[in-house]
Design a protein around this motif. Structure first.
Motif, PDB file in Angstrom:
ATOM      1  N   ARG A 190       0.474  -0.775   0.122  1.00  0.00           N
ATOM      2  CA  ARG A 190       0.086  -0.278   0.098  1.00  0.00           C
ATOM      3  C   ARG A 190       1.068   0.858  -0.023  1.00  0.00           C
ATOM      4  O   ARG A 190       0.585   2.303  -0.700  1.00  0.00           O
ATOM      5  CB  ARG A 190      -1.471   0.485   1.530  1.00  0.00           C
ATOM      6  N   ASP A 191       2.206   1.294   0.273  1.00  0.00           N
ATOM      7  CA  ASP A 191       2.902   2.809   0.947  1.00  0.00           C
ATOM      8  C   ASP A 191       3.504   2.524  -0.380  1.00  0.00           C
ATOM      9  O   ASP A 191       3.732   3.730  -1.008  1.00  0.00           O
ATOM     10  CB  ASP A 191       4.016   2.060   2.167  1.00  0.00           C
ATOM     11  N   LEU A 192       4.120   1.377  -1.306  1.00  0.00           N
ATOM     12  CA  LEU A 192       4.319   1.639  -2.922  1.00  0.00           C
ATOM     13  C   LEU A 192       3.668   2.055  -3.643  1.00  0.00           C
ATOM     14  O   LEU A 192       3.857   2.984  -4.343  1.00  0.00           O
ATOM     15  CB  LEU A 192       5.193  -0.187  -3.131  1.00  0.00           C
ATOM     16  N   LEU A 193       2.239   1.682  -3.276  1.00  0.00           N
ATOM     17  CA  LEU A 193       1.549   2.703  -4.372  1.00  0.00           C
ATOM     18  C   LEU A 193       0.551   4.012  -4.203  1.00  0.00           C
ATOM     19  O   LEU A 193       0.404   4.095  -5.015  1.00  0.00           O
ATOM     20  CB  LEU A 193       0.196   1.818  -4.072  1.00  0.00           C
ATOM     21  N   LYS A 194       0.996   4.349  -2.882  1.00  0.00           N
ATOM     22  CA  LYS A 194       0.645   5.940  -2.869  1.00  0.00           C
ATOM     23  C   LYS A 194       2.048   6.332  -2.784  1.00  0.00           C
ATOM     24  O   LYS A 194       1.322   7.611  -3.603  1.00  0.00           O
ATOM     25  CB  LYS A 194       0.614   5.415  -1.360  1.00  0.00           C
ATOM     26  N   HIS A 248       9.083  -8.323 -15.883  1.00  0.00           N
ATOM     27  CA  HIS A 248       9.338 -10.033 -15.271  1.00  0.00           C
ATOM     28  C   HIS A 248       9.361  -8.871 -13.413  1.00  0.00           C
ATOM     29  O   HIS A 248       8.306  -9.723 -12.461  1.00  0.00           O
ATOM     30  CB  HIS A 248       9.093 -11.061 -14.889  1.00  0.00           C
ATOM     31  N   GLY A 249      10.083  -8.521 -13.685  1.00  0.00           N
ATOM     32  CA  GLY A 249      10.591  -7.797 -12.386  1.00  0.00           C
ATOM     33  C   GLY A 249       9.513  -7.028 -11.722  1.00  0.00           C
ATOM     34  O   GLY A 249       9.562  -5.749 -10.382  1.00  0.00           O
ATOM     35  N   LEU A 250       9.220  -6.372 -12.583  1.00  0.00           N
ATOM     36  CA  LEU A 250       8.269  -4.656 -12.639  1.00  0.00           C
ATOM     37  C   LEU A 250       6.988  -5.193 -11.637  1.00  0.00           C
ATOM     38  O   LEU A 250       5.896  -5.996 -11.927  1.00  0.00           O
ATOM     39  CB  LEU A 250       8.027  -4.428 -13.623  1.00  0.00           C
ATOM     40  N   ASN A 251       6.691  -4.765 -10.259  1.00  0.00           N
ATOM     41  CA  ASN A 251       5.537  -4.691  -9.259  1.00  0.00           C
ATOM     42  C   ASN A 251       4.957  -4.005  -9.081  1.00  0.00           C
ATOM     43  O   ASN A 251       3.613  -4.858  -8.876  1.00  0.00           O
ATOM     44  CB  ASN A 251       6.456  -5.778  -7.815  1.00  0.00           C
ATOM     45  N   VAL A 252       5.467  -3.613  -8.713  1.00  0.00           N
ATOM     46  CA  VAL A 252       4.712  -2.092  -8.683  1.00  0.00           C
ATOM     47  C   VAL A 252       4.708  -0.699  -9.624  1.00  0.00           C
ATOM     48  O   VAL A 252       6.071  -0.473 -10.003  1.00  0.00           O
ATOM     49  CB  VAL A 252       4.929  -1.447  -7.297  1.00  0.00           C
ATOM     50  N   ALA A 253       3.935  -0.159 -10.335  1.00  0.00           N
ATOM     51  CA  ALA A 253       4.411   1.399 -10.938  1.00  0.00           C
ATOM     52  C   ALA A 253       3.275   2.319 -11.143  1.00  0.00           C
ATOM     53  O   ALA A 253       1.973   2.282 -10.912  1.00  0.00           O
ATOM     54  CB  ALA A 253       4.027   1.235 -12.612  1.00  0.00           C
ATOM     55  N   TYR A 254       3.353   3.369 -10.545  1.00  0.00           N
ATOM     56  CA  TYR A 254       2.218   4.773 -10.466  1.00  0.00           C
ATOM     57  C   TYR A 254       1.331   4.588  -9.922  1.00  0.00           C
ATOM     58  O   TYR A 254      -0.123   4.732 -10.845  1.00  0.00           O
ATOM     59  CB  TYR A 254       2.443   4.987 -11.569  1.00  0.00           C
ATOM     60  N   GLY A 255       0.998   3.945  -8.621  1.00  0.00           N
ATOM     61  CA  GLY A 255      -0.160   3.402  -7.847  1.00  0.00           C
ATOM     62  C   GLY A 255      -0.201   1.769  -8.374  1.00  0.00           C
ATOM     63  O   GLY A 255      -1.930   1.473  -8.274  1.00  0.00           O
ATOM     64  N   HIS A 256      -0.131   1.457  -9.616  1.00  0.00           N
ATOM     65  CA  HIS A 256      -0.561   0.202  -9.662  1.00  0.00           C
ATOM     66  C   HIS A 256       0.405  -1.555  -9.585  1.00  0.00           C
ATOM     67  O   HIS A 256       1.741  -0.802  -9.998  1.00  0.00           O
ATOM     68  CB  HIS A 256      -1.048  -0.019 -11.716  1.00  0.00           C
ATOM     69  N   ILE A 257      -0.126  -2.281  -9.233  1.00  0.00           N
ATOM     70  CA  ILE A 257      -0.063  -3.451  -9.122  1.00  0.00           C
ATOM     71  C   ILE A 257       0.615  -3.570 -10.597  1.00  0.00           C
ATOM     72  O   ILE A 257      -0.159  -4.174 -10.953  1.00  0.00           O
ATOM     73  CB  ILE A 257      -0.488  -4.653  -8.148  1.00  0.00           C
ATOM     74  N   THR A 258       1.359  -4.948 -11.071  1.00  0.00           N
ATOM     75  CA  THR A 258       2.065  -5.306 -11.950  1.00  0.00           C
ATOM     76  C   THR A 258       2.438  -6.885 -11.942  1.00  0.00           C
ATOM     77  O   THR A 258       3.126  -7.096 -13.437  1.00  0.00           O
ATOM     78  CB  THR A 258       2.838  -4.320 -12.512  1.00  0.00           C
ATOM     79  N   HIS A 259       2.280  -6.995 -11.271  1.00  0.00           N
ATOM     80  CA  HIS A 259       2.758  -8.708 -11.234  1.00  0.00           C
ATOM     81  C   HIS A 259       1.449  -9.275 -10.490  1.00  0.00           C
ATOM     82  O   HIS A 259       0.890  -9.372  -9.317  1.00  0.00           O
ATOM     83  CB  HIS A 259       4.102  -8.794 -10.275  1.00  0.00           C
ATOM     84  N   GLU A 260       1.411 -10.568 -11.854  1.00  0.00           N
ATOM     85  CA  GLU A 260      -0.448 -10.755 -11.355  1.00  0.00           C
ATOM     86  C   GLU A 260       0.019 -11.561 -10.072  1.00  0.00           C
ATOM     87  O   GLU A 260      -0.942 -11.594  -9.590  1.00  0.00           O
ATOM     88  CB  GLU A 260      -0.353 -11.594 -12.370  1.00  0.00           C
ATOM     89  N   ALA A 261       0.762 -12.684  -9.730  1.00  0.00           N
ATOM     90  CA  ALA A 261       0.844 -13.182  -8.794  1.00  0.00           C
ATOM     91  C   ALA A 261       1.295 -12.542  -6.896  1.00  0.00           C
ATOM     92  O   ALA A 261       0.803 -12.572  -6.142  1.00  0.00           O
ATOM     93  CB  ALA A 261       2.140 -13.973  -8.331  1.00  0.00           C
ATOM     94  N   VAL A 262       1.396 -11.088  -7.612  1.00  0.00           N
ATOM     95  CA  VAL A 262       2.217 -10.681  -6.563  1.00  0.00           C
ATOM     96  C   VAL A 262       0.076 -10.013  -5.612  1.00  0.00           C
ATOM     97  O   VAL A 262      -0.799  -9.785  -5.041  1.00  0.00           O
ATOM     98  CB  VAL A 262       2.400  -9.252  -6.234  1.00  0.00           C
ATOM     99  N   ALA A 263      -0.698  -9.434  -7.437  1.00  0.00           N
ATOM    100  CA  ALA A 263      -1.780  -9.273  -6.432  1.00  0.00           C
ATOM    101  C   ALA A 263      -3.264 -10.359  -6.256  1.00  0.00           C
ATOM    102  O   ALA A 263      -3.460  -9.473  -5.520  1.00  0.00           O
ATOM    103  CB  ALA A 263      -2.145  -8.542  -8.257  1.00  0.00           C
ATOM    104  N   ARG A 264      -2.691 -11.353  -7.058  1.00  0.00           N
ATOM    105  CA  ARG A 264      -3.482 -12.087  -6.481  1.00  0.00           C
ATOM    106  C   ARG A 264      -3.468 -12.999  -4.603  1.00  0.00           C
ATOM    107  O   ARG A 264      -4.416 -12.722  -4.358  1.00  0.00           O
ATOM    108  CB  ARG A 264      -3.106 -13.423  -7.482  1.00  0.00           C
TER     109      ARG A 264
END
Length: 372
Positions: free
Chosen positions: A105-109, A341-357
């Motif tokens: 949440r902090d990284l997204l914020k 594939h290493g991109l997990n978060v970008a500009y308030g979005h989760i960009t790794h599907e397994a993390v989001a799931r």
């Protein structure tokens, strides 16, 4: 690009994101590097070594975070570090977001571009930036287990390799990947009786070619896990699903039925751990006991051998650091699907599907951020 290297502040974490040699390479590529004073002291690399490599020395972490375009670390940013991140800033480090909703949440914020070492892939599907630390952790897991088996530590008081006339300890290693292979090599070296539980038949065949009859391999099912865990003196958990939370393979009931004084070393604790009784610990207080079973669940095991770990990690990360700095993160990721594939978060979005799931949060296709 201005690259920032702050001092790691996680408990008993002595590694550093870039060595002086890595700094010199970055400077040679035309980049500036700002290193927090004392950041490399834990590996014997003092400020003068960084200055000689071309870095500028920052008085504190605030100066690094305020000025750097890309932050290169080892461990996930702690809460006070996350408060210093800003929109568009690149963060390149281990993140392990799946079991850590607060960090996510902090990284997204903050709106950062967070690229996680542990989900960068290689053409063969392996995880090249995780592998060096998995090698270290796998080897350390056996050292830790041997210590925990001592009676003074709460263990049953046995020597892993036994002595003539006395049986050796039985090690059950769950997962035959990089952690499991390195743990097995160390345990065999001590003379222990070793079983590896693995679900990939080709991988079991490969392990047999490596170790021969020194290791028994067992196909992973709920029944075989239960049988081997209950028979073991030491259980080492090394199962990994890239980006996702670790599967809970050892139930509380199984722990209750394990041998008194037996040991669980949960190397998967960064991703939440494989035992229901596992919870993160530190090198300051590495163990706790549940139902007479000693649990070793240090979330940054390789930090204890910081010099070896840092140089091994930099060997793997430096080409990616240079690619991101030379090209900018969008072009670097657009040209390298495995780095993307290493991109997990970008500009308030989760960009790794397994993390989001794992976090039950929305997922955004990472290609959205690198398309022209």
């Amino acid at each position: 690009m201005l690259i920032g290297v702050p001092k790691e502040i996680k408990t008993h974490e002595y590694r550093v994101g870039m060595t002086p040699a890595s700094v010199r390479e970055a400077v040679h590529h035309g980049h500036e590097v700002l290193v927090e004073t004392g950041a490399g002291a834990g590996i014997g690399a003092h400020d003068d070594a960084y200055r000689a490599a071309g870095a500028r020395i920052a008085r504190d972490a605030a100066e690094v975070f305020a000025n750097a375009e890309m932050i290169v670390k080892v461990k996930e940013p702690q809460a006070n570090e996350r408060a210093m991140l800003r929109e568009g800033q690149i963060l390149f480090t281990y993140l392990h977001l799946a079991p850590d909703p607060d960090q996510t949440r902090d990284l997204l914020k903050a709106g950062v571009v967070a690229i996680a070492y542990e989900t960068v892939t290689a053409p063969d599907g392996s995880l090249p930036l995780l592998a060096p630390m998995s090698q270290v952790a796998g080897r350390m897991s056996v050292q830790a287990a041997a210590h925990c088996l001592e009676k003074e530590q709460g263990g049953m008081g046995i020597l892993p390799g036994g002595v003539p006339g006395v049986k050796p300890a039985r090690f059950c290693i769950i997962g035959g990947g990089v952690v499991g292979e390195n743990a097995a090599a160390m345990a065999i070296g001590l003379g222990a009786d070793v079983v590896i539980i693995e679900k990939s038949v080709p991988r079991m065949q490969q392990l047999h070619r490596i170790f021969g009859h020194a290791v028994n391999t067992v196909y992973s099912t709920r029944l075989t896990i239960e049988e081997e865990v209950l028979a073991a003196d030491v259980v080492i958990c090394g199962v990994l699903i890239p980006g996702a939370a670790a599967p809970k393979l050892i139930s509380r009931d199984m722990v209750r039925r394990m041998k008194p004084g037996s040991v669980i070393v949960d190397v998967a604790i960064d991703q939440g751990g494989c035992a229901e009784t596992s919870m993160p610990t530190t090198h300051a207080e590495p163990t706790y006991v549940v139902d007479d079973v000693v649990h070793y669940c240090v979330a940054n095991m390789p930090g204890a051998v910081a010099r070896t770990s840092t140089y091994a990690l930099n060997n793997a990360t430096l080409p990616h650091i240079l690619a991101i700095a030379d090209k900018g993160w969008r072009q670097a990721l657009a040209e390298d699907e495995h780095l993307l594939h290493g991109l997990n978060v970008a500009y308030g979005h989760i960009t790794h599907e397994a993390v989001a799931r794992s976090l039950n949060m929305p997922w955004t296709d990472p290609h959205t951020f690198v398309r022209d």
